[in-house]
Enzyme design. Structure first.
Site, PDB file in Angstrom:
ATOM      1  N   ASP A 114       0.794  -1.191   0.173  1.00  0.00           N
ATOM      2  CA  ASP A 114      -0.463   0.263   0.177  1.00  0.00           C
ATOM      3  C   ASP A 114       0.687   0.909  -0.251  1.00  0.00           C
ATOM      4  OD1 ASP A 114       0.220   1.282   3.357  1.00  0.00           O
ATOM      5  OD2 ASP A 114      -0.071  -1.054   3.628  1.00  0.00           O
ATOM      6  N   HIS A 152       8.907  -5.944  -1.420  1.00  0.00           N
ATOM      7  CA  HIS A 152       8.040  -6.591  -1.748  1.00  0.00           C
ATOM      8  C   HIS A 152       6.885  -6.120  -3.301  1.00  0.00           C
ATOM      9  CE1 HIS A 152       8.359  -9.917   1.320  1.00  0.00           C
ATOM     10  NE2 HIS A 152      10.002  -9.531   0.285  1.00  0.00           N
ATOM     11  N   LEU A 326      10.248  40.611  11.036  1.00  0.00           N
ATOM     12  CA  LEU A 326      10.734  41.541  10.572  1.00  0.00           C
ATOM     13  C   LEU A 326      11.746  42.469  11.937  1.00  0.00           C
ATOM     14  CD1 LEU A 326      10.797  44.463   9.303  1.00  0.00           C
ATOM     15  CD2 LEU A 326       8.405  44.895  10.736  1.00  0.00           C
ATOM     16  N   PHE A 357       7.743  34.329   5.498  1.00  0.00           N
ATOM     17  CA  PHE A 357       6.125  34.644   5.011  1.00  0.00           C
ATOM     18  C   PHE A 357       6.587  35.605   3.641  1.00  0.00           C
ATOM     19  CE2 PHE A 357       5.685  33.554   9.491  1.00  0.00           C
ATOM     20  CZ  PHE A 357       4.046  33.115   9.350  1.00  0.00           C
ATOM     21  N   ARG A 375       1.421  29.096   9.562  1.00  0.00           N
ATOM     22  CA  ARG A 375       2.683  28.904  11.387  1.00  0.00           C
ATOM     23  C   ARG A 375       1.655  27.785  11.883  1.00  0.00           C
ATOM     24  NH1 ARG A 375      -0.299  34.432  10.637  1.00  0.00           N
ATOM     25  NH2 ARG A 375       1.582  36.190  11.261  1.00  0.00           N
ATOM     26  N   LYS A 392       4.583  46.416  14.374  1.00  0.00           N
ATOM     27  CA  LYS A 392       4.688  46.058  13.186  1.00  0.00           C
ATOM     28  C   LYS A 392       4.279  47.650  12.770  1.00  0.00           C
ATOM     29  CE  LYS A 392       0.567  44.834  11.688  1.00  0.00           C
ATOM     30  NZ  LYS A 392       0.182  43.098  10.912  1.00  0.00           N
ATOM     31  N   GLY A 404       0.323  39.113  13.924  1.00  0.00           N
ATOM     32  CA  GLY A 404       0.547  37.531  13.930  1.00  0.00           C
ATOM     33  C   GLY A 404       1.168  36.522  15.152  1.00  0.00           C
ATOM     34  N   GLU A 408       0.255  33.389  16.580  1.00  0.00           N
ATOM     35  CA  GLU A 408       1.655  32.261  17.167  1.00  0.00           C
ATOM     36  C   GLU A 408       1.582  31.607  18.410  1.00  0.00           C
ATOM     37  OE1 GLU A 408       5.019  34.196  15.328  1.00  0.00           O
ATOM     38  OE2 GLU A 408       4.280  33.411  13.104  1.00  0.00           O
TER      39      GLU A 408
END
Length: 482
Positions: A114, A152, A326, A357, A375, A392, A404, A408
């Protein structure tokens, strides 16, 4: 997870081999049964019925397959049809497959037809070099992360599958290269056998030759054995007989350097592998941070602190995962690479996992909707997380908190990863610290980790406290939260 001495030694041995890229997995039919595929006996039941034999009384399944071919003029079309139909069904990968695919294992061997192993690995974004013909051995898939030897055969080529006595008797001639490759890996790597009964003639052939050649210097391998259970037998005599036979079998495996790890239930295999994964990840630190400005610290001092932090983690044997935030990403990378290269080290992708990113929405697609998955995948590599700064510049040129980093942080909580919020760096790190310290229902150990680094503006002192906290976090049991 509380382990007995035998299992604790197993986990430590596997971790050591894993970190040195010396670990290999050998998967037998038992690994796929958990996904809903039949084992050999189940697969050959229609063949036994056609031959008017009771499958429960057949011990030599290879001979059974050969009998069917003999009775049908050496025609194996029905066997091929069974293989194709039984193992091409769409099934979900098991939790054991999932845990294995999360570990940095570069070598797999299997007797299964499989595609569960390669599916699990590809789902993790890994490049799998699958080999099931002699021609495959001469080729190398570019950028491969893992090699999977299907000794196999493969479900897509059922007529080439190894199943009958004829197949096994000719294997050492037709597939000699696979036996040589397996012998080489058994000599140089530590194998963990999962779902394997050790009745396969090809493996027995190789194990015997490795033992004869390296009897005094065989590598240690491992397998899992489910101990006999009284509830499975009608009387005490049968239970004692099978228990005695099992003990003799376990002792015989030692001749080949294979140590049996005894389990009561099969789910313990997954639990043990999860423990390996958890401990391996504890040595991987996720650094979340972004900074347009650095608050109470000068830019020069803050970047030097980040540089030293990254270098110190590498020197202490940790691995680093970062999204190249950043104002922090460059210093994290330079610190890690300096420690790796300037001290005679060799860079490994496992030491420094970078996931920058994409910021430019050049295709007209809103990239933010992909960030959560991005993330989540990045953080899944880590066992402890550090949060620093977190600001930022907005579109209107205002300094704002990094949303962001908040996401996270929430992903870390969901994944049960111990978090260190360095509140002294201010911004989102401080905001999250204040928010979560006000909560009343957080686990005690989690609060201690959060609280430890707030209230200091001395970077040297903060660095010392941070390393102490990281080590404490790595020694904790993996936490889980609702």
């Amino acid at each position: 997870m509380k382990l007995n001495r035998e299992k604790e030694l197993f986990v430590k041995a596997v971790l050591k081999e894993l970190e040195e890229d010396n670990l290999a997995i050998f998967a037998g039919a038992g690994l796929s049964v958990g996904a809903g595929f039949v084992d050999w006996r189940g697969m050959l039941r229609p063949i036994a019925d056609e031959l008017e034999l009771d499958i429960s009384k057949v011990n030599d399944l290879v001979s059974l397959a050969q009998y069917h071919c003999n009775e049908n003029g050496n025609n194996r079309s029905k066997i091929n049809d069974i293989i194709l139909n039984e193992f091409s069904r769409n099934v979900e990968i098991t939790s054991t497959h999932s845990v294995l695919s999360a570990l940095p294992i570069s070598t797999y061997w299997t007797t299964n037809y499989d595609k569960l192993i390669e599916s699990a690995l590809e789902k993790r974004g890994k490049c799998v070099d699958v080999k099931h013909t002699n021609e495959h051995l001469t080729l190398t898939k570019r950028g491969r992360d893992t090699v999977l030897y299907k000794m196999h055969g493969d479900v897509d080529f059922p007529s080439d599958a190894i199943l009958t006595k004829d197949d096994y008797e000719q294997y050492h001639l037709k597939m000699e290269q696979y036996l040589s490759a397996l012998k080489g890996d058994l000599i140089s790597k530590t194998f963990v056998f999962i779902g394997f009964s050790f009745t396969d003639p090809n493996l027995d052939y190789i194990l015997s030759r490795v033992r004869i050649s390296y009897e005094k210097n065989q590598r240690q391998h491992f397998c899992f054995i489910r101990v006999e259970n009284k509830n499975d037998y009608e009387n005490e005599a049968d239970f004692e007989y099978h228990s005695r036979r099992q003990e003799l079998f376990i002792n015989d495996l030692k001749r080949f350097g294979i140590k049996a790890i005894k389990i009561k239930e099969y789910f313990e295999i997954t639990d043990l592998l999860r423990e390996v994964e958890s401990r391996y990840k504890r040595k991987t630190v996720f650094i979340s941070g972004a900074a347009y400005e650095y608050g109470q610290f000068s830019k020069q001092d803050a970047l030097f602190f980040l540089h030293k932090l990254s270098a110190g983690l590498i020197e202490s044997g940790f691995r680093i995962v970062s999204g190249f935030g950043l104002g922090v990403g460059s210093s994290i990378i330079s610190g890690a690479l300096e420690k790796i290269y300037m001290h005679g080290g060799k860079y490994s992708p496992e030491q420094l996992i970078l996931r920058p990113f994409p910021y430019d929405e050049t295709t007209g697609v809103d990239l933010k909707k992909y960030y959560t998955q991005y993330r989540t995948d990045m953080i899944s590599h880590a066992g402890v997380a550090i949060f620093l700064f977190g600001n930022k510049l907005s579109r209107t040129d205002d300094v704002v908190l990094s949303d962001g980093m908040r996401e996270e942080f929430e992903i870390c909580i969901q994944q049960g990863i111990p978090v260190i919020l360095v509140g002294a760096t201010g911004y989102m790190a401080k905001t999250l610290l204040d928010e979560y310290l006000s909560e009343q229902e957080l686990p005690e150990g989690f609060v201690a980790l959060l609280n430890k680094l707030d209230g200091t503006n001395n970077l040297s002192e903060m660095e010392e406290l941070l390393f102490h906290t990281i080590k404490n976090a790595c020694e904790m049991e993996r936490l889980s939260y609702a």
